[in-house]
Design a protein around this motif. Structure first.
Motif, PDB file in Angstrom:
ATOM      1  N   TYR A 107     -14.755  14.281  17.931  1.00 34.57           N
ATOM      2  CA  TYR A 107     -14.034  15.497  18.349  1.00 34.57           C
ATOM      3  C   TYR A 107     -13.117  15.214  19.530  1.00 34.57           C
ATOM      4  CZ  TYR A 107     -13.406  20.490  19.466  1.00 34.57           C
ATOM      5  OH  TYR A 107     -12.881  21.738  19.722  1.00 34.57           O
ATOM      6  N   ALA A 155      -9.052  15.673  19.265  1.00 31.98           N
ATOM      7  CA  ALA A 155      -8.371  16.739  20.014  1.00 31.98           C
ATOM      8  C   ALA A 155      -7.346  16.146  20.968  1.00 31.98           C
ATOM      9  CB  ALA A 155      -9.398  17.579  20.764  1.00 31.98           C
ATOM     10  N   ILE A 179      -3.231  16.764  20.878  1.00 32.29           N
ATOM     11  CA  ILE A 179      -2.576  17.465  21.994  1.00 32.29           C
ATOM     12  C   ILE A 179      -1.515  16.578  22.644  1.00 32.29           C
ATOM     13  CG2 ILE A 179      -3.002  18.351  24.327  1.00 32.29           C
ATOM     14  CD1 ILE A 179      -5.718  19.412  23.258  1.00 32.29           C
ATOM     15  N   ARG A 223     -20.391  17.394  19.868  1.00 34.16           N
ATOM     16  CA  ARG A 223     -19.674  18.649  20.107  1.00 34.16           C
ATOM     17  C   ARG A 223     -20.411  19.865  19.546  1.00 34.16           C
ATOM     18  NH1 ARG A 223     -18.436  22.674  21.075  1.00 34.16           N
ATOM     19  NH2 ARG A 223     -16.453  23.702  21.565  1.00 34.16           N
ATOM     20  N   LYS A 252     -15.793  26.136  18.077  1.00 36.78           N
ATOM     21  CA  LYS A 252     -14.363  25.864  18.300  1.00 36.78           C
ATOM     22  C   LYS A 252     -13.970  24.623  17.486  1.00 36.78           C
ATOM     23  CE  LYS A 252     -11.290  25.187  22.219  1.00 36.78           C
ATOM     24  NZ  LYS A 252     -11.129  25.372  23.657  1.00 36.78           N
ATOM     25  N   HIS A 253     -13.882  24.836  16.194  1.00 37.39           N
ATOM     26  CA  HIS A 253     -13.625  23.719  15.275  1.00 37.39           C
ATOM     27  C   HIS A 253     -12.139  23.348  15.263  1.00 37.39           C
ATOM     28  CE1 HIS A 253     -11.788  26.494  12.476  1.00 37.39           C
ATOM     29  NE2 HIS A 253     -12.828  27.288  12.602  1.00 37.39           N
ATOM     30  N   LEU A 254     -11.854  22.246  14.597  1.00 33.47           N
ATOM     31  CA  LEU A 254     -10.486  21.736  14.553  1.00 33.47           C
ATOM     32  C   LEU A 254      -9.868  21.863  13.156  1.00 33.47           C
ATOM     33  CD1 LEU A 254     -10.972  18.506  16.732  1.00 33.47           C
ATOM     34  CD2 LEU A 254     -10.175  20.759  17.476  1.00 33.47           C
ATOM     35  N   GLY A 272      -6.368  22.311  13.305  1.00 33.37           N
ATOM     36  CA  GLY A 272      -5.740  21.432  14.273  1.00 33.37           C
ATOM     37  C   GLY A 272      -5.906  21.973  15.674  1.00 33.37           C
ATOM     38  N   VAL A 273      -5.161  21.406  16.604  1.00 37.83           N
ATOM     39  CA  VAL A 273      -5.188  21.827  18.004  1.00 37.83           C
ATOM     40  C   VAL A 273      -3.894  21.321  18.638  1.00 37.83           C
ATOM     41  CG1 VAL A 273      -6.477  19.757  18.736  1.00 37.83           C
ATOM     42  CG2 VAL A 273      -6.596  21.824  20.135  1.00 37.83           C
ATOM     43  N   GLY A 274      -3.451  22.008  19.685  1.00 39.27           N
ATOM     44  CA  GLY A 274      -2.220  21.573  20.349  1.00 39.27           C
ATOM     45  C   GLY A 274      -0.993  22.274  19.797  1.00 39.27           C
TER      46      GLY A 274
END
Lengths: 426, 106
Positions: free
Chosen positions: A55, A59, A63, A346, A361-363, A366-368
């Protein structure tokens, strides 16, 4: 960890088998391999790739602005070996890239900010809340069409139609054309899933379907320019931006094409995966049937547990440290969201499917900066579909206990999902 | 009118819309997740409200909460059409906390 981890294969061999979709066992269940990868090789280097499966690194890589979606010349379609392709296929890939690179999900920096800024508000949670009643109406009407038969293919009858009707209405694209759009989407999706056989054919299909979709969108745009539009539609936002010179015609079409494609394909898979997860964890299905307010939690837990987009690529534009991992300028990077979403560092009991999970708070989106624009919409659609089914068909079961997963390291979804509905509680 | 602003670290996905729509009021922390630029989260003013609301309305995860201290209500809840639970501020957001608290652990 499962028995599969005791395989005699090296981690490199198992990675290659997963990445090229050649092992039916890995297609059916890649998660034991992800456990092994995280434990044995969390920063995995193979075939010119740096692969993250934990994780924290996934992440951080997503980002970091120095890791970009494309290298300016191409997008990373996975195990596709460009060097072995005939010239005609390479030319088609280049043309595809020229069409795709203008869309929101392939741009970076100021251009990406500017494009996202044009439409962000329309997809934000507060705007999606206003659509919720309409999403319920569409879901219920789709279910009504097949409820009398006592059976349903959850993919054909509900999971693909619901998001495609909703995104079409948002974009002012005729909903009656949804079958066409689905065919174009399926024709393009082979390229994203990791190509194994008939590479030239897959590229040709993607190229032809993308061109047809773009021509269709172009026609819609021309018609909408000449007609009255809903003031608040996403189409209107984009056409106004076009009139002001904030977006070019080519970019307008690329962005709309991305929305109709991304606006249904991944959500189709997400709804199907959520139904599979609930049908194979009967206690969780019964919890949902007893309390429909759990539908949002069920949607997010299914997104974590069986993430429809399993991976995402990046290119390193400079030397970068991701955690303690050195990524070199020019390296191709791949984040495995599906592995990160089962990371025991995580998530508590990550292999447990728990629709009441609080810290989730999964991905999966996505993230960023490239966090899925349609995440709120997708969440609402998944939750609505699950709540409607749970309310009406608490006795529902899968007719085939072993779902047929698409052979793709990148896209997790079933091709069909026949259900025995049981009594309709109306 | 004082205004309390919170970035919910359970929801923030580092999309950076807030720092674009309200530069100077939001910034990215060391891991790239959003936080307010103020040590005191209650020190925002009425003049800053339009930018704060733009940041809130453009956040793709609904992680930003803007609460007017006069009415003791989240401005979103006051205007919300559905009033659905889960979109209002959590009780533990009341009162000032160190800035580090709004940083995600991820």
């Amino acid at each position: 960890m499962s028995a599969r981890v005791a395989t005699a294969r090296s981690i490199e061999e198992e990675f290659a088998a997963w990445y090229s979709n050649v092992d039916p066992a890995l297609v059916a269940d890649p998660y034991p391999f992800f456990d092994r990868l995280r434990a044995e090789s969390p920063v995995h280097r193979q075939a010119g790739l740096v692969v993250f499966s934990r994780y924290s690194e996934c992440a951080a890589a997503a980002i970091d602005p120095r890791l970009e979606k494309t290298d300016g010349k191409r997008y990373d379609y996975g195990s596709l070996d460009r060097g072995s392709l005939p010239d005609s296929s390479r030319r088609q890939l280049d043309e595809l890239f020229q069409m795709e690179r203008l869309a929101l999900n392939k741009t970076e920096g100021e251009e990406h900010s500017r494009l996202r800024g044009l439409v962000q508000t329309a997809f934000a949670p507060r705007m999606i809340e206003r659509l919720e009643q309409r999403i319920v109406e569409v879901a219920e009407s789709l279910i009504d069409e097949v409820a009398g038969t006592g059976r349903m293919d959850a993919i054909d009858d509900l999971a693909y139609q619901l998001p495609l009707i909703v995104i079409s209405e948002m974009l002012e694209v005729p909903t009656e054309d949804r079958h066409l759009i689905r065919e174009w989407g399926l024709g393009m999706s082979g390229l994203f899933g990791g190509v194994r056989d008939d590479v030239a054919q897959v590229i040709d299909d993607a190229h032809r379907n993308r061109k047809e979709l773009f021509a269709y969108i172009h026609g819609i745009v021309e018609r909408r320019r000449r007609s009255t539009r809903r003031a608040d539609s996403v189409m209107s936002l984009l056409l106004e931006a076009g009139a002001d010179g904030r977006i070019s015609d080519k970019q307008l079409i690329a962005v709309l094409a991305q929305f109709v494609f991304a606006g249904h394909e991944t959500t189709t898979n997400a709804i199907g995966n959520a139904i599979v997860a609930l049908m194979t964890h009967r206690d969780q299905w019964e919890l949902l049937c007893a309390d429909l307010a759990l539908a949002r939690g069920a949607a997010d837990e299914a997104l974590r547990y069986l993430s429809p987009v399993q991976t995402e690529p990046r290119y390193a534009t400079v030397d970068v440290m991701i955690g303690e991992a050195q990524v070199r300028h020019g390296d191709r990077v791949r984040m495995i969201w599906a592995a990160a979403n089962r990371d025991p560092e995580r998530f508590v009991q990550p292999d447990r499917f728990d629709i009441r999970r609080r810290d989730n708070k999964h991905l999966a989106f996505g993230v960023g900066r490239h966090y899925c624009l349609g995440a709120s919409l997708a969440r609402a659609e998944i939750a609505t579909a699950l709540a409607a089914l749970a309310r009406r068909f608490p006795d529902m079961r899968m007719r085939d206990e072993r779902p047929r997963w698409r052979p793709s390291f990148n896209v997790r979804g079933v091709t069909e999902l026949p259900l025995e509905l049981g009594r309709d509680r109306g | 009118m004082d205004i309390l602003v919170r970035v919910d670290p359970r929801k923030c996905m580092a999309n950076q819309q807030c720092s674009k729509h309200a530069p100077g009021l939001f910034e990215l922390g060391p891991n790239g997740y959003a936080r307010t630029t103020r040590e005191d989260p209650t020190s925002f003013t009425a003049a800053e409200l339009p930018a704060l609301l733009r940041a809130r309305d453009n956040c793709p995860t609904g992680a930003i909460h803007v609460e007017t201290m006069d009415s003791d209500q989240d401005t979103g809840d006051a205007n919300s059409e559905s009033g659905r639970p889960g979109h209002g501020p959590s009780p533990d957001w009341r009162g000032a906390r160190p800035r580090g608290d709004v940083e995600s652990s991820a």
